[in-house]
Design an enzyme around this catalytic site. Structure first.
Site, PDB file in Angstrom:
ATOM      1  N   GLY A 146       0.831  -1.197   0.000  1.00 34.52           N
ATOM      2  CA  GLY A 146       0.000   0.000   0.000  1.00 34.52           C
ATOM      3  C   GLY A 146       0.865   1.246   0.000  1.00 34.52           C
ATOM      4  O   GLY A 146       2.060   1.180   0.327  1.00 34.52           O
ATOM      5  N   GLN A 170       2.699   9.975   2.085  1.00 38.70           N
ATOM      6  CA  GLN A 170       4.012   9.309   2.080  1.00 38.70           C
ATOM      7  C   GLN A 170       4.906   9.814   0.944  1.00 38.70           C
ATOM      8  O   GLN A 170       6.119   9.631   0.993  1.00 38.70           O
ATOM      9  CB  GLN A 170       3.854   7.789   1.981  1.00 38.70           C
ATOM     10  CG  GLN A 170       3.250   7.182   3.233  1.00 38.70           C
ATOM     11  CD  GLN A 170       3.162   5.680   3.133  1.00 38.70           C
ATOM     12  OE1 GLN A 170       2.254   5.146   2.519  1.00 38.70           O
ATOM     13  NE2 GLN A 170       4.116   4.980   3.726  1.00 38.70           N
ATOM     14  N   CYS A 183       5.824  -0.338   7.564  1.00 35.10           N
ATOM     15  CA  CYS A 183       5.444   0.885   6.840  1.00 35.10           C
ATOM     16  C   CYS A 183       6.643   1.351   6.028  1.00 35.10           C
ATOM     17  O   CYS A 183       7.762   1.379   6.545  1.00 35.10           O
ATOM     18  CB  CYS A 183       5.021   1.974   7.832  1.00 35.10           C
ATOM     19  SG  CYS A 183       4.473   3.496   7.026  1.00 35.10           S
ATOM     20  N   LEU A 184       6.389   1.720   4.782  1.00 35.70           N
ATOM     21  CA  LEU A 184       7.488   2.188   3.926  1.00 35.70           C
ATOM     22  C   LEU A 184       8.107   3.477   4.467  1.00 35.70           C
ATOM     23  O   LEU A 184       9.249   3.782   4.138  1.00 35.70           O
ATOM     24  CB  LEU A 184       6.980   2.406   2.489  1.00 35.70           C
ATOM     25  CG  LEU A 184       6.536   1.119   1.765  1.00 35.70           C
ATOM     26  CD1 LEU A 184       5.842   1.466   0.452  1.00 35.70           C
ATOM     27  CD2 LEU A 184       7.711   0.188   1.528  1.00 35.70           C
ATOM     28  N   HIS A 197      -4.580   0.786   7.702  1.00 35.43           N
ATOM     29  CA  HIS A 197      -3.247   1.402   7.838  1.00 35.43           C
ATOM     30  C   HIS A 197      -3.148   2.625   6.903  1.00 35.43           C
ATOM     31  O   HIS A 197      -2.652   3.685   7.315  1.00 35.43           O
ATOM     32  CB  HIS A 197      -2.193   0.337   7.500  1.00 35.43           C
ATOM     33  CG  HIS A 197      -0.778   0.811   7.419  1.00 35.43           C
ATOM     34  ND1 HIS A 197       0.203   0.366   8.284  1.00 35.43           N
ATOM     35  CD2 HIS A 197      -0.151   1.666   6.569  1.00 35.43           C
ATOM     36  CE1 HIS A 197       1.355   0.933   7.961  1.00 35.43           C
ATOM     37  NE2 HIS A 197       1.179   1.721   6.926  1.00 35.43           N
ATOM     38  N   GLU A 198      -3.651   2.480   5.679  1.00 31.94           N
ATOM     39  CA  GLU A 198      -3.573   3.594   4.706  1.00 31.94           C
ATOM     40  C   GLU A 198      -4.513   4.739   5.085  1.00 31.94           C
ATOM     41  O   GLU A 198      -4.134   5.909   4.976  1.00 31.94           O
ATOM     42  CB  GLU A 198      -3.904   3.110   3.288  1.00 31.94           C
ATOM     43  CG  GLU A 198      -3.026   1.996   2.740  1.00 31.94           C
ATOM     44  CD  GLU A 198      -1.549   2.226   2.893  1.00 31.94           C
ATOM     45  OE1 GLU A 198      -1.115   3.391   2.962  1.00 31.94           O
ATOM     46  OE2 GLU A 198      -0.806   1.225   2.962  1.00 31.94           O
ATOM     47  N   HIS A 242      -2.947   6.919   7.540  1.00 33.17           N
ATOM     48  CA  HIS A 242      -1.990   7.876   6.956  1.00 33.17           C
ATOM     49  C   HIS A 242      -2.693   9.168   6.540  1.00 33.17           C
ATOM     50  O   HIS A 242      -2.143  10.266   6.712  1.00 33.17           O
ATOM     51  CB  HIS A 242      -1.321   7.274   5.716  1.00 33.17           C
ATOM     52  CG  HIS A 242      -0.098   6.446   5.979  1.00 33.17           C
ATOM     53  ND1 HIS A 242       1.019   6.942   6.616  1.00 33.17           N
ATOM     54  CD2 HIS A 242       0.194   5.157   5.670  1.00 33.17           C
ATOM     55  CE1 HIS A 242       1.948   5.982   6.679  1.00 33.17           C
ATOM     56  NE2 HIS A 242       1.474   4.877   6.130  1.00 33.17           N
TER      57      HIS A 242
HETATM   58  O1  GNR Z   1       4.076  -2.617   2.525  1.00 24.38           O
HETATM   59  C1  GNR Z   1       3.408  -2.543   3.555  1.00 24.38           C
HETATM   60  N1  GNR Z   1       3.137  -3.678   4.255  1.00 24.38           N
HETATM   61  C2  GNR Z   1       2.263  -3.729   5.316  1.00 24.38           C
HETATM   62  C3  GNR Z   1       2.279  -4.868   6.102  1.00 24.38           C
HETATM   63  C4  GNR Z   1       1.412  -4.982   7.152  1.00 24.38           C
HETATM   64  C5  GNR Z   1       0.523  -3.985   7.426  1.00 24.38           C
HETATM   65  C6  GNR Z   1       0.505  -2.825   6.658  1.00 24.38           C
HETATM   66  C7  GNR Z   1       1.370  -2.713   5.603  1.00 24.38           C
HETATM   67  S1  GNR Z   1       1.314  -1.297   4.618  1.00 24.38           S
HETATM   68  C8  GNR Z   1       2.953  -1.220   4.057  1.00 24.38           C
HETATM   69  C9  GNR Z   1       3.137  -0.129   3.034  1.00 24.38           C
HETATM   70  C10 GNR Z   1       2.879   1.217   3.683  1.00 24.38           C
HETATM   71  O2  GNR Z   1       3.638   1.773   4.423  1.00 24.38           O
HETATM   72  N2  GNR Z   1       1.734   1.777   3.436  1.00 24.38           N
HETATM   73  O3  GNR Z   1       1.408   2.935   4.014  1.00 24.38           O
HETATM   74 NI    NI Z   2       2.482   3.011   5.876  1.00 26.71          NI
END
Ligand code: GNR
Ligand code: NI
Length: 172
Positions: A46, A51, A94-95, A136-137, A140
């Protein structure tokens, strides 16, 4: 398409509430393409607007297994319409917080309404990794990171690590 630079925590842009997208036009579609390319390149499941420093309510996801056909999705102005009472704990990453993985508990299933890349209103139910990733997104877009669910001590340890990482990156 262009691979955009991913912001690393701590960054004030990752703490802000993003603005709704007023209209899904060609510029937004180009942004969505760039976000998908940036996500696949990273690689991640995601990526949310803030980001890459775009303070708009848009995110992309693709939670398909590596062996499966890709399943790119673009969610614009997403809103939760329902959450399951059942919870699920997932080890999240999270990236914007590279190489850190911690367990987070969230509703196991969610329904979200959103505009797709054509501006068409849609509503979908997400489960498994899709439910974790969409929540999670959406966080953000509201200036929230998964480390905000951890203890204060864990969070500050991770933040210090990321500050060091950013200093090293700036030197390189
Ligand atoms: O790549 C991602 N893997 C992930 C693994 C478990 C729960 C959430 C994520 S999202 C993350 C990419 C990211 O930072 N998206 O905002
Ligand atoms: Ni993230």
């Amino acid at each position: 398409m262009t691979i955009r630079n991913i912001l690393i925590h701590p960054d004030p842009r990752l703490k802000k509430v993003c603005d709704p997208v007023p209209e899904v036009d060609a510029k937004i579609r180009k942004l969505a393409d760039d976000m998908l390319e940036t996500m696949y390149d990273a690689p991640g499941v995601g990526l949310a607007g803030p980001q890459i420093g775009v303070m708009k309510r848009i995110f992309v996801i693709d939670c398909a297994d590596k062996e499966e056909t890709p399943d790119p999705m673009v969610l614009i102005n997403p809103e939760i319409t329902w959450t399951s009472e059942e919870l699920n704990t997932y080890e999240e990453g999270c990236l914007s917080i590279p190489d850190i993985y911690e367990e987070v508990t969230r509703p196991e299933k969610v329904r979200m309404k959103f505009l797709d890349v054509h501006g068409k209103p849609r509503e979908e139910e997400f489960d498994a990794l899709y439910a974790t990733a969409t929540q999670h997104e959406l966080d953000h877009l509201n200036g929230k990171l998964f480390i905000d669910y951890l203890s204060k001590i864990k969070r500050s340890m991770i933040t210090n690590k990321m500050k060091k990482l950013k200093k090293e990156k700036a030197r390189a």
